[in-house]
Motif scaffolding. Structure first.
Motif, PDB file in Angstrom:
ATOM      1  N   PRO A  83       0.824  -1.207   0.000  1.00 30.15           N
ATOM      2  CA  PRO A  83       0.000   0.000   0.000  1.00 30.15           C
ATOM      3  C   PRO A  83       0.862   1.262   0.000  1.00 30.15           C
ATOM      4  N   GLY A  84       0.444   2.222  -0.800  1.00 31.22           N
ATOM      5  CA  GLY A  84       1.201   3.458  -0.939  1.00 31.22           C
ATOM      6  C   GLY A  84       2.064   3.510  -2.181  1.00 31.22           C
ATOM      7  N   ASP A  85       2.330   2.358  -2.813  1.00 31.38           N
ATOM      8  CA  ASP A  85       3.113   2.336  -4.047  1.00 31.38           C
ATOM      9  C   ASP A  85       2.360   3.025  -5.179  1.00 31.38           C
ATOM     10  N   GLU A  86       3.067   3.844  -5.944  1.00 32.18           N
ATOM     11  CA  GLU A  86       2.489   4.439  -7.144  1.00 32.18           C
ATOM     12  C   GLU A  86       2.735   3.492  -8.319  1.00 32.18           C
ATOM     13  N   VAL A  87       1.671   3.123  -9.027  1.00 29.95           N
ATOM     14  CA  VAL A  87       1.757   2.106 -10.071  1.00 29.95           C
ATOM     15  C   VAL A  87       1.053   2.579 -11.337  1.00 29.95           C
ATOM     16  N   TYR A  88       1.300   1.835 -12.424  1.00 26.19           N
ATOM     17  CA  TYR A  88       0.587   2.097 -13.670  1.00 26.19           C
ATOM     18  C   TYR A  88       0.396   0.781 -14.395  1.00 26.19           C
ATOM     19  N   GLY A  89      -0.574   0.749 -15.295  1.00 26.43           N
ATOM     20  CA  GLY A  89      -0.822  -0.496 -16.006  1.00 26.43           C
ATOM     21  C   GLY A  89      -2.002  -0.396 -16.946  1.00 26.43           C
ATOM     22  N   CYS A  90      -2.242  -1.501 -17.634  1.00 26.97           N
ATOM     23  CA  CYS A  90      -3.387  -1.664 -18.524  1.00 26.97           C
ATOM     24  C   CYS A  90      -4.036  -2.965 -18.092  1.00 26.97           C
ATOM     25  N   ALA A  91      -5.141  -2.900 -17.361  1.00 26.67           N
ATOM     26  CA  ALA A  91      -5.594  -4.095 -16.649  1.00 26.67           C
ATOM     27  C   ALA A  91      -7.098  -4.307 -16.614  1.00 26.67           C
ATOM     28  N   GLY A  92      -7.877  -3.538 -17.364  1.00 28.43           N
ATOM     29  CA  GLY A  92      -9.326  -3.744 -17.285  1.00 28.43           C
ATOM     30  C   GLY A  92     -10.054  -3.041 -18.407  1.00 28.43           C
ATOM     31  N   GLY A  93     -11.370  -2.855 -18.210  1.00 32.37           N
ATOM     32  CA  GLY A  93     -12.170  -2.147 -19.194  1.00 32.37           C
ATOM     33  C   GLY A  93     -12.602  -2.971 -20.381  1.00 32.37           C
ATOM     34  N   LEU A  94     -12.476  -4.296 -20.276  1.00 26.43           N
ATOM     35  CA  LEU A  94     -12.918  -5.184 -21.349  1.00 26.43           C
ATOM     36  C   LEU A  94     -13.291  -6.534 -20.754  1.00 26.43           C
ATOM     37  N   ALA A  95     -14.068  -7.305 -21.522  1.00 22.94           N
ATOM     38  CA  ALA A  95     -14.519  -8.636 -21.088  1.00 22.94           C
ATOM     39  C   ALA A  95     -15.081  -8.544 -19.665  1.00 22.94           C
ATOM     40  N   ASP A  96     -14.570  -9.378 -18.750  1.00 19.53           N
ATOM     41  CA  ASP A  96     -15.095  -9.375 -17.378  1.00 19.53           C
ATOM     42  C   ASP A  96     -14.214  -8.596 -16.418  1.00 19.53           C
ATOM     43  N   LEU A  97     -13.306  -7.761 -16.951  1.00 19.74           N
ATOM     44  CA  LEU A  97     -12.392  -6.998 -16.114  1.00 19.74           C
ATOM     45  C   LEU A  97     -12.891  -5.562 -15.970  1.00 19.74           C
ATOM     46  N   PRO A  98     -13.224  -5.126 -14.744  1.00 16.60           N
ATOM     47  CA  PRO A  98     -13.722  -3.755 -14.553  1.00 16.60           C
ATOM     48  C   PRO A  98     -12.666  -2.733 -14.905  1.00 16.60           C
ATOM     49  N   GLY A  99     -13.125  -1.568 -15.409  1.00 22.70           N
ATOM     50  CA  GLY A  99     -12.208  -0.580 -15.937  1.00 22.70           C
ATOM     51  C   GLY A  99     -11.785   0.489 -14.954  1.00 22.70           C
TER      52      GLY A  99
END
Length: 329
Positions: A83-99
């Motif tokens: 907790p507290g880590d700043e992160v980035y990614g591409c991990a949702g918004g399609l199929a059954d993955l919330p965006g």
């Protein structure tokens, strides 16, 4: 939590601001407080095409694939993030993955990495999908020092990253664009800009390669433009493309012995296939950013969470130069 949802699909579909339950963290996942999310062409395609596109989520849908934010909680089995880590990614918004068009998002830890320290949240949110796509395409095309590389769409979302990465890999880089502003941006990347509206393929191949062609062509325009990529490529050259949804005569590619690499970076998310490779690429991209060799290009227009619809319209208008980003907080 606040979220923007779609209750219908179609060209006129409107995003609605609503309250949803905050997700609970699960094993192998992290709960991220979202700071920003960028809009990609595939997001606009989902909104417009809905279930005609196999990867679209069920309604009501929270879209948004790219994000940057801060970890709120980690699930069982997570050792690389706290907790507290700043992160980035591409991990949702399609199929059954919330965006990511919400204040919080549950993300598979394999699909994220620590945010580049030298980027703002807004800048970092612009990078994941296009960065992974550009990196994968150049790697699969065996891009390396001493080559001449042509990038079609050099100031587009994927293209501007491909230009910078190809330069970082030691290649001599050329890129197509149009307009004084876009061509000027390419110069700042150390690439030779080619105005595709005024220069024919045969002319710039002769001018810059002596007629031999480019060793690697990264085609972020794709579609019918692939014909131009075949014409621009050297014998036994490599072509990477992000858009190949068409029927095409491959005769020209055959007689040049070309290798064609189709990059569809959503495969790991859609099929839970080698997701850790995306996390690894994002970590590598962060190193490249922090070394000063990669900087996301952001469109001049700024949008907040309630203005998601305007952000989507900005991208589809064709007027944006660089990535369109929505700031959540």
């Amino acid at each position: 939590m606040k979220a923007m949802i779609l209750n219908s699909y179609g060209a006129a579909a409107q995003f609605q601001l609503t309250e949803l339950p905050r997700p609970s963290v699960t094993p192998g996942h992290v709960l991220v407080r979202i700071a920003a999310s960028s809009v990609n062409t595939v997001d606009t395609m989902i909104r417009q095409m809905g279930k005609d596109l196999p990867l679209s989520p069920d309604l009501p849908a929270v879209l948004g694939m790219d994000f940057a934010g801060t970890i709120e909680a980690v699930g069982a089995g997570i050792t690389d993030f706290v907790p507290g880590d700043e992160v980035y990614g591409c991990a949702g918004g399609l199929a059954d993955l919330p965006g990511a068009l919400a204040e919080y998002m549950l993300a598979d830890a394999k699909l994220i990495a620590h945010k580049p320290k030298t980027l703002s949240m807004r800048e970092a949110a612009a990078l994941p999908l296009v960065g992974i796509t550009a990196y994968e395409g150049l790697q699969r095309a065996d891009t390396h020092a001493g080559q001449k590389v042509l990038v079609h769409g050099g100031t587009g979302g994927v293209g501007h990253v491909a230009v910078q990465l190809a330069k970082h890999f030691g290649a001599e880089v050329y890129a197509t664009a149009s307009g004084e502003k876009a061509l000027g941006i390419l110069e700042t990347y150390g690439a030779r800009g080619i105005d595709y509206k005024s220069e024919q393929v045969a002319d710039y191949v002769a001018k810059y390669t002596g007629g031999a062609g480019f060793d690697v062509v990264f085609d972020s325009v794709g579609g019918a433009n692939l014909v131009n990529s075949f014409a621009a490529a050297a014998l036994n050259g490599n072509i990477a493309t992000t858009v190949s949804l068409l029927e095409l005569d491959l005769t020209a590619a055959h007689f040049k012995g070309l290798s064609l690499h189709v990059v569809f970076m959503l495969i790991p998310m859609l099929h839970n296939h080698k997701r850790e490779e995306h996390g690894a690429i994002l970590a590598k991209l962060a190193e490249i950013v922090e070394a000063g060799a990669l900087q996301p290009l952001l469109d001049e227009k700024q949008f907040g969470l309630a203005e998601v619809g305007q952000a989507y319209e900005r991208l589809t208008s064709g007027k944006a130069i660089g990535k369109v980003v929505v700031e959540i907080r």
